[in-house]
Design a protein around this motif. Structure first.
Motif, PDB file in Angstrom:
ATOM      1  N   PRO A   1       0.846   9.113   1.925  1.00  0.00           N
ATOM      2  CA  PRO A   1       1.478   8.445   0.780  1.00  0.00           C
ATOM      3  C   PRO A   1       2.712   9.227   0.324  1.00  0.00           C
ATOM      4  O   PRO A   1       2.823  10.418   0.625  1.00  0.00           O
TER       5      PRO A   1
ATOM      6  N   ARG B   1       0.833  -1.208   0.000  1.00  0.00           N
ATOM      7  CA  ARG B   1       0.000   0.000   0.000  1.00  0.00           C
ATOM      8  C   ARG B   1       0.873   1.266   0.000  1.00  0.00           C
ATOM      9  O   ARG B   1       1.989   1.261   0.536  1.00  0.00           O
ATOM     10  N   LEU B   2       0.300   2.341  -0.559  1.00  0.00           N
ATOM     11  CA  LEU B   2       1.000   3.634  -0.564  1.00  0.00           C
ATOM     12  C   LEU B   2       0.777   4.376   0.745  1.00  0.00           C
ATOM     13  O   LEU B   2       1.675   5.031   1.269  1.00  0.00           O
ATOM     14  N   ASN B   3      -0.472   4.277   1.223  1.00  0.00           N
ATOM     15  CA  ASN B   3      -0.862   4.996   2.427  1.00  0.00           C
ATOM     16  C   ASN B   3      -0.413   4.246   3.671  1.00  0.00           C
ATOM     17  O   ASN B   3      -0.355   3.021   3.647  1.00  0.00           O
TER      18      ASN B   3
END
Ligand SMILES: Cc1cc2nc3c(=O)[nH]c(=O)nc-3n(C[C@H](O)[C@H](O)[C@H](O)COP(=O)(O)OP(=O)(O)OC[C@H]3O[C@@H](n4cnc5c(N)ncnc54)[C@H](O)[C@@H]3O)c2cc1C
Length: 467
Positions: A175, A16-18
């Motif tokens: 992010p 995931r980016l977040n």
């Protein structure tokens, strides 16, 4: 094109980016390239289900596109076993003149050994490893009792956890920013893993976040009251995404705090997330758990029944106990099983068939989309009364009473054991011999009352001689 030194981020169960502290910090330090290792033989040894691996492959494809939008290339390297990774990373860092490696810790023993070895190997070529705890809110070893050791019981752990978890710690990491383009191409994600119910388990960040938001919005009051009823869609079904790291734990808590003000729901859902952390802290601080041993050393000497045909009937959902069979069939058909039914099926195997909990643990891993070593091992040791804060040995779930209480209309059983769908609500959980024969459903494979009695005798004798 950028010419600043490159930073390598090694993705594992954090797709995931977040809310990804390793990625967030690596991107702050400079230009980033990502790597992911496909380790088929190691995954097989760990019993990871083909369905879960298929979910990881699809999520990786999605994640690679998201990374591309930030100009972060993702490289894929295939190895058989974890032990090959330090060498492969050494080569990679040399080839791309990388001086810093970033990753989020994983806590089971093999993973920890792999990470420690990697750190040591890379040090030899002056690559610094930066390690984070992205998979938990509070790092293992940081929530301890007054004598400085890990809690053995959940409630005091949970109380101490709540005291330490301040708003700053609970805030999700942002992010990464979009970086300048690099002269490195992302790799195609090869096919790996197996099939799974793509209608039930989507992989885009949008769909996962929408699952989280919808759950939190609708759950005021209903979660605490309905979370034990398997026919009702009252829990989040986020576990596969938490397991593979497609959603972050802080993201979940942030949405909870921002969207829903019901205190009872907050407290209860947070308690479930703290159970997840409890099992991670136990795995990280007690290597026995990763070695197939019981948390309670005395329980290593328990004698389990060896009975392949009974085990197979349990696996196949043909025990003749409708709630147990519904659960085992839900597992095979959807890759997921409701928590209440995980407890009922696990208790049936370990307390009534008296079959080794490790066989059940492996079977669950081989089929679960959310198969997670720490939570699965914790859940099985709890059910078998051999783990930390586990159910006392004399509390033996009665599958009939559990079913009547938590599936009062029999809707859950009707869904997964359709041959019983014509039976009325009162009788569906304990159909008569005649109904079983007419409908082609097996009669109960054991007599509940006499097996319960035998188990109590065996356990009490065992504990008396072990003293
Ligand atoms: C024998 C047994 C085996 C289990 N194996 C796994 C497993 O492999 N992977 C897994 O994620 N969970 C496992 N659990 C825990 C639990 O059953 C699932 O986490 C839960 O059913 C997931 O559904 P949900 O996402 O709708 O949960 P929710 O009720 O929405 O809870 C939110 C999250 O909290 C965590 N959580 C909830 N209950 C527990 C729990 N008892 N222990 C640890 N974490 C919890 C999960 O990450 C879950 O997604 C097991 C439980 C038992 C009794």
């Amino acid at each position: 094109m950028s010419h600043s030194p490159l930073h390598l981020i090694w993705f594992r169960n954090d797709l995931r980016l977040n809310d990804n502290p390793a990625l967030f910090n690596a991107a702050k330090a400079g230009s980033v390239v990502g790597v992911f290792f496909i380790c088929e033989k190691q995954w097989q040894e760990h019993n990871d289900s083909p369905a879960k691996l298929g979910l990881i492959a699809d999520r990786l494809r999605e994640f690679s596109k998201e990374l591309k939008q930030k100009n972060i290339p993702l490289k894929i390297i295939a190895v058989d076993y974890f032990t090959e990774i330090p060498g492969k990373l050494t080569q990679f860092c040399k080839k791309h003149a990388i001086h810093d490696l970033w990753f989020n810790n994983e806590y089971p023993l093999n993973e920890k050994k792999r990470d420690d070895q990697t750190e040591q190997e890379l040090k030899k070529i002056s690559v610094t490893s930066h390690r984070f705890n992205g998979d938990v809110i509070l790092p293992p070893g940081s929530v301890l009792n007054n004598s400085g050791s890990m809690f053995q019981v959940f409630t005091p752990f949970s109380n101490a956890w709540r005291l330490r978890a301040n708003p700053e710690i609970l805030t999700a990491f942002k992010p990464p920013r979009k970086q300048s383009e690099l002269a490195i191409e992302s790799d195609e994600i090869p096919q790996f893993g197996g099939e799974y119910r793509t209608d039930l388990w989507q992989v885009t960040t949008k769909s996962i976040h929408s699952r989280l938001h919808k759950f939190v919005e609708r759950s005021e009051q209903s979660y605490k009251e309905l979370r034990d009823f398997p026919a009702i869609n009252a829990t989040s079904t986020l576990s596969p995404y938490l397991t593979i790291g497609a959603v972050g734990i802080r993201e979940c808590i942030q949405v909870l705090i921002e969207t829903n003000s019901d205190e009872a729901f907050h407290r209860q859902w947070l308690t479930e997330l703290i159970w997840r952390e409890f099992y991670r802290h136990l795995i990280a601080t007690n290597p026995r758990l990763s070695q197939g041993l019981c948390f309670k050393p005395v329980a290593d000497n328990l004698q389990w029944q060896v009975n392949q045909s009974n085990f197979q009937r349990w696996c196949d959902g043909k025990t003749g106990f409708p709630i147990v069979d519904a659960g085992m069939r839900q597992l095979k058909q959807t890759g997921w099983m409701h928590n209440r039914v995980r407890m009922i099926t696990a208790a049936f195997l370990t307390k009534l068939l008296r079959i080794d909990w490790r066989l059940g643990e492996a079977h669950f891993m081989q089929h679960l989309m959310d198969g997670d070593f720490a939570s699965n091992n914790g859940g099985w040791q709890w059910s078998a009364s051999v783990g930390a804060d586990s159910v006392p040995y004399f509390r033996i779930f009665n599958p009939y009473r559990q079913a009547e209480k938590f599936d009062p209309q029999g809707n859950y059983v009707r869904k997964f054991v359709p041959e019983l769908s014509s039976i009325n609500d009162k009788k569906i959980h304990q159909p008569s011999t005649l109904s079983c024969e007419t409908l082609g459903y097996p009669n109960p494979m054991i007599d509940y009352a006499s097996e319960r009695k035998k188990t109590l005798e065996i356990w009490s004798e065992f504990l008396n001689t072990a003293r």
